[in-house]
Scaffold this motif. Structure first.
Motif, PDB file in Angstrom:
ATOM      1  N   ARG A 162       0.792  -1.274   0.036  1.00 15.67           N
ATOM      2  CA  ARG A 162       0.057   0.198   0.056  1.00 15.67           C
ATOM      3  C   ARG A 162       0.879   1.252  -0.015  1.00 15.67           C
ATOM      4  O   ARG A 162       1.279   1.870   1.126  1.00 15.67           O
ATOM      5  CB  ARG A 162      -1.112  -0.031   1.406  1.00 15.67           C
ATOM      6  N   TYR A 193      -1.873  -8.495  -7.749  1.00 16.52           N
ATOM      7  CA  TYR A 193      -3.140  -8.125  -7.889  1.00 16.52           C
ATOM      8  C   TYR A 193      -3.203  -6.642  -7.576  1.00 16.52           C
ATOM      9  O   TYR A 193      -2.271  -6.076  -6.833  1.00 16.52           O
ATOM     10  CB  TYR A 193      -4.092  -8.771  -6.985  1.00 16.52           C
ATOM     11  N   ILE A 194      -4.144  -5.783  -8.175  1.00 14.87           N
ATOM     12  CA  ILE A 194      -4.520  -4.630  -7.914  1.00 14.87           C
ATOM     13  C   ILE A 194      -5.709  -4.398  -7.772  1.00 14.87           C
ATOM     14  O   ILE A 194      -6.705  -4.933  -8.306  1.00 14.87           O
ATOM     15  CB  ILE A 194      -3.950  -3.743  -9.016  1.00 14.87           C
ATOM     16  N   LYS A 195      -6.124  -3.454  -6.686  1.00 15.74           N
ATOM     17  CA  LYS A 195      -7.571  -2.963  -6.369  1.00 15.74           C
ATOM     18  C   LYS A 195      -7.415  -1.456  -5.962  1.00 15.74           C
ATOM     19  O   LYS A 195      -6.585  -1.178  -5.363  1.00 15.74           O
ATOM     20  CB  LYS A 195      -8.183  -3.965  -5.385  1.00 15.74           C
ATOM     21  N   GLU A 202     -10.531  -7.157  -7.468  1.00 16.23           N
ATOM     22  CA  GLU A 202      -9.155  -7.510  -7.831  1.00 16.23           C
ATOM     23  C   GLU A 202      -8.763  -7.651  -9.014  1.00 16.23           C
ATOM     24  O   GLU A 202      -9.913  -8.433  -9.894  1.00 16.23           O
ATOM     25  CB  GLU A 202      -8.576  -8.670  -6.949  1.00 16.23           C
ATOM     26  N   ILE A 205      -2.323  -8.441 -12.516  1.00 18.28           N
ATOM     27  CA  ILE A 205      -1.739  -7.531 -13.467  1.00 18.28           C
ATOM     28  C   ILE A 205      -0.534  -8.197 -14.507  1.00 18.28           C
ATOM     29  O   ILE A 205      -0.049  -9.313 -13.663  1.00 18.28           O
ATOM     30  CB  ILE A 205      -0.501  -6.590 -12.767  1.00 18.28           C
ATOM     31  N   PHE A 233       4.400   1.407  -8.425  1.00 19.64           N
ATOM     32  CA  PHE A 233       3.297   1.217  -7.581  1.00 19.64           C
ATOM     33  C   PHE A 233       2.432   2.512  -7.422  1.00 19.64           C
ATOM     34  O   PHE A 233       3.038   3.407  -6.808  1.00 19.64           O
ATOM     35  CB  PHE A 233       3.459   0.574  -6.423  1.00 19.64           C
ATOM     36  N   LYS A 237      -3.438   2.911  -4.030  1.00 20.18           N
ATOM     37  CA  LYS A 237      -3.868   1.582  -4.654  1.00 20.18           C
ATOM     38  C   LYS A 237      -3.639   0.677  -3.674  1.00 20.18           C
ATOM     39  O   LYS A 237      -2.625   0.612  -2.760  1.00 20.18           O
ATOM     40  CB  LYS A 237      -3.374   1.202  -6.003  1.00 20.18           C
ATOM     41  N   CYS A 238      -4.285  -0.587  -3.657  1.00 24.37           N
ATOM     42  CA  CYS A 238      -3.811  -1.726  -2.938  1.00 24.37           C
ATOM     43  C   CYS A 238      -3.259  -3.053  -3.885  1.00 24.37           C
ATOM     44  O   CYS A 238      -3.861  -3.141  -4.799  1.00 24.37           O
ATOM     45  CB  CYS A 238      -5.030  -2.358  -2.298  1.00 24.37           C
ATOM     46  N   TYR A 239      -2.109  -3.453  -3.360  1.00 28.12           N
ATOM     47  CA  TYR A 239      -1.530  -4.543  -4.311  1.00 28.12           C
ATOM     48  C   TYR A 239      -1.510  -5.714  -3.366  1.00 28.12           C
ATOM     49  O   TYR A 239      -1.171  -5.501  -2.198  1.00 28.12           O
ATOM     50  CB  TYR A 239      -0.247  -4.118  -4.779  1.00 28.12           C
TER      51      TYR A 239
END
Length: 446
Positions: A162, A193-195, A202, A205, A233, A237-239
């Motif tokens: 994050r 993943y990204i969200k 989700e 990538i 990044f 965003k949340c990865y």
């Protein structure tokens, strides 16, 4: 005896020999504890993967931990009271907090107003977190590792990312702790993943857009400890990176360290630390992360040592809310606060209740149903734990609609209304707090 050795590294006069009232001077002893535990004992069976760790010829799993104790020079002048704290991400906090020093964490805590020491209390700190980089200030654990070579599918780990600012490279770790190394940097089954937010959808990538690598002044180079993303990044965003790792440290060994160092100090210290004195009661202290660990400790029924003796008489989990934590599963990252995650699992209340979603019945103190082994627990929370959504579950059912009484002889619950998760300081400052937190003037100087 689960503590099989204690190596003293430093022993010195605490606070320059200051005399704390009738108790007199204190001394500090720093060193390393060696533990030897038998996985097959009932007291240890709740620790995940402990049975997969190598053992010595006596069938014991061996591991070591940092240890520090501040005690009266003359134990006969003390109160026979022991406080054992779990350092928060390696940092000792109980003396600075209880003695109101306002000082930063250090290798020898500021005595502040002397509150604990004028009352003759001994304070011990135990390193319990495997992924802390140990130094003179930060205390950690050297855990055993599980041998997963016999498993066809040992599983994958997840690291959450994050970012607060644009970055092309991220350590495969929670915060800046020790990373869980990638087993194969070319692994085609690893997924990033990204969200947009915690509960968002989700999206994977494409694998060609990222790699196990890091950016350096000489360019991007392969690394089993980092992940590199083309374009970087994005802040906000949340990865999540899901991958196989070479490492399987047994995170639950930190829970054993807490139990066994306390048992050692209470019942078996004479051989390794002969001038410690005797204790007639022990209290465990944890704040935030380590408050959640104390709740987890209760849930696993660990307040009984290998010999069946009661460990703590009382526990003080501060600002832990209604959660436990990532302390006792394979590939555990003890600082992790991902949502949802292991720390958000039922049960939340001490008493046995039914989960309306799974119909499962459970309670934090269920495994300590015997009144002899239950400690007295004082839960203290700020308004922040209620705001984030789990604080009320300490005293309601899982639906949040009904208040549930505690066993009044064992538990008290307190709410510091209108306060934040971390205490403010005096004099007030216009500098942001931890991780850039605002408002500027923390309103909870408590």
């Amino acid at each position: 005896m689960a503590v099989i050795d204690f190596r003293i590294d430093k022993r010195f006069s605490y606070a320059n020999g200051y005399e704390f009232g009738k108790v007199g001077a204190y001394e500090q002893i720093d060193g390393t504890l060696t533990f030897g535990v038998i996985p097959s004992l009932d007291a240890n069976k709740s620790i995940v993967d402990l049975d997969l760790a190598p053992t010595d010829r006596d069938g014991k799993v061996i591991f070591t931990s940092d240890f520090s104790i501040i005690k009266p020079v003359d134990p006969n002048r003390g109160s026979q009271g022991l406080i054992v704290e779990l350092p928060n991400r390696g940092r000792r906090r109980v003396v600075d907090t209880m003695n109101r020093s306002g000082a930063e964490a250090s290798g020898s805590p500021d005595p502040g107003d002397g509150f604990l020491f004028e009352r003759g209390l001994t304070v011990a700190s135990i390193g319990w977190q495997w992924d802390v980089y140990q130094n003179d200030v930060l205390m950690g654990l050297n855990p055993p590792s599980a041998d997963l070579s016999g498993e066809s599918n040992p599983g994958q780990t997840v690291v959450e990312i994050r970012p607060n600012e644009m970055a092309t490279t991220w350590l495969l770790a929670d915060r800046v702790h020790k990373p869980l190394k990638a087993k194969n940097i070319s692994d085609p089954n690893a997924i990033l993943y990204i969200k947009d937010f915690e509960d968002g959808e989700e999206t994977a990538i494409p694998r060609e857009n990222w790699k196990f690598a890091k950016e350096t002044p000489d360019g991007v180079i392969p690394s089993d400890e980092h992940i590199y993303l083309n374009g970087g990044f994005e802040p906000g965003k949340c990865y999540q990176i899901v991958y196989e790792t070479t490492d399987a440290p047994i995170g639950g060994s930190g829970l054993i360290a807490l139990r066994d160092v306390t048992s050692f100090l209470r019942y078996e210290s004479e051989e390794l630390l002969p001038d410690l004195g005797n204790f007639n009661h022990a209290i465990g202290y944890g704040v935030s992360q380590t408050g959640r660990m104390l709740r987890h400790f209760l849930y696993l029924g660990l307040n009984v040592d290998e010999s069946g003796r009661k460990v703590f008489d009382g526990l003080l989990p501060h600002v832990a809310g209604g959660r436990v934590g990532a302390f006792n599963h394979r590939f555990a990252q003890p600082s992790n606060q991902s949502y949802p995650s292991f720390g958000h699992q039922f049960p939340f209340h001490d008493e046995e209740l039914k989960d309306p979603f799974t119909e499962k019945s459970d309670g934090l103190l269920k495994k300590l149903a015997d009144g002899h082994t239950r400690p007295k627990v004082m839960y203290t929370n700020s308004s922040a734990e209620y705001w984030r959504g789990d604080g009320s579950l300490v005293h309601t059912d899982p639906s949040g609609l009904n208040d549930i009484e505690h066993a009044t002889e064992f538990v008290r619950v307190y709410h510091f209304a209108g306060t934040q998760h971390g205490a403010g300081t005096l004099p007030q400052s216009n500098e942001p707090g931890a991780e850039g937190a605002f408002p500027l003037f923390a309103p909870n100087v408590i």
